[in-house]
Design an enzyme around this catalytic site. Structure first.
Site, mmCIF file in Angstrom:
data_model
loop_
_atom_site.group_PDB
_atom_site.id
_atom_site.type_symbol
_atom_site.label_atom_id
_atom_site.label_comp_id
_atom_site.label_asym_id
_atom_site.label_seq_id
_atom_site.Cartn_x
_atom_site.Cartn_y
_atom_site.Cartn_z
ATOM 1 C CB CYS A 4 3.249 -2.690 -1.754
ATOM 2 S SG CYS A 4 4.531 -3.883 -1.079
ATOM 3 C CE LYS A 60 4.859 -0.384 2.461
ATOM 4 N NZ LYS A 60 4.758 -1.827 1.944
ATOM 5 C CG ASP A 91 6.491 0.338 -0.558
ATOM 6 O OD1 ASP A 91 6.399 1.221 0.392
ATOM 7 O OD2 ASP A 91 6.170 -0.845 -0.303
#
Length: 224
Positions: free
Chosen positions: A117, A84, A19
């Site tokens: 994350c 996602k 990310d």
């Protein structure tokens, strides 16, 4: 009996990039430095032919992976870029990719955010039996104070906290093949062999960037 020591082996390793997207550039602590580390590790991936999996959290709202990260240069080593909604990278698509590669034993994690994350991805991977290596100079969060606690949590759960250069040298396992009466033997980690030259060039080229990232990311908040 001593517990087995997990070692990084290129043929059994995948890099996960979590990310690192355009909307995070101005809010993540030391964002530019983690991008330097990520590009360094992608160069290592190319030299050692290690596959890379990338995720992007809600890219419609948060943008795609920042173009400063040289994903196109990976060619076929870029296994997938997966959108996602979960915090963890362990989406059904990523699980399927790993299931298709049963030889993978180790995952090297880079990206953001350390305490969300990256942490949840690491815990899920550890729970599934993978050896997880988090690159301390390649992860960050909006608030720098979160980072050491996230890394400590991963370590408490059985993950390994290391640096980009340390992981790179663990992965550099060149082999000298010789014959003795028709049998083959090998010597791992021989720095005198031609295969080491490309690896060494990357380390030298990245020397200043490595020092910069370590000073910025690790000195203010050493790993607990």
């Amino acid at each position: 009996m001593s517990p087995a020591v997990a070692k990084l082996v290129p043929e059994e390793t995948v890099f996960f990039l979590c990310d690192v997207q355009t909307r995070f550039k101005n809010v993540i602590f030391s964002f530019d430095e983690i991008v330097l580390t990520i590009n360094k590790m992608l160069k290592i991936a190319k030299v050692l032919e290690i596959p890379v999996v990338v995720t992007e959290q809600n890219p419609k709202g948060l943008g795609n992976t920042i173009p400063d990260i040289d994903l196109p240069s990976l060619g076929p080593l870029l296994v997938a870029t997966i959108e996602k909604g979960l915090f963890s990278m362990m989406t059904p698509e990523v699980k399927a990719l790993l299931h298709e590669r049963p030889h993978i034993k180790s995952v090297v994690l880079l990206g953001i955010e350390s305490h969300v994350c990256v942490l949840q991805s690491a815990l899920d991977l550890i729970d599934l039996g993978y050896n997880v290596y988090v690159i301390a100079d390649g992860v960050s969060s909006c608030n720098k104070e979160e980072i050491p606690f996230a890394l400590a949590r991963i370590r408490q759960s059985g993950g390994y906290i290391t640096t980009s250069e340390s992981a790179a040298f663990q992965l550099q396992r060149v082999f000298f093949i010789t014959t003795h009466g028709g049998a083959y033997s090998s010597i791992p980690g021989d720095a005198g062999l031609p295969g080491f030259k490309l690896f060494s060039n990357v380390v030298k080229e990245e020397k200043d960037n490595t020092a910069r990232t370590l000073q910025k990311l690790l000195q203010p908040h050493p790993v607990l």
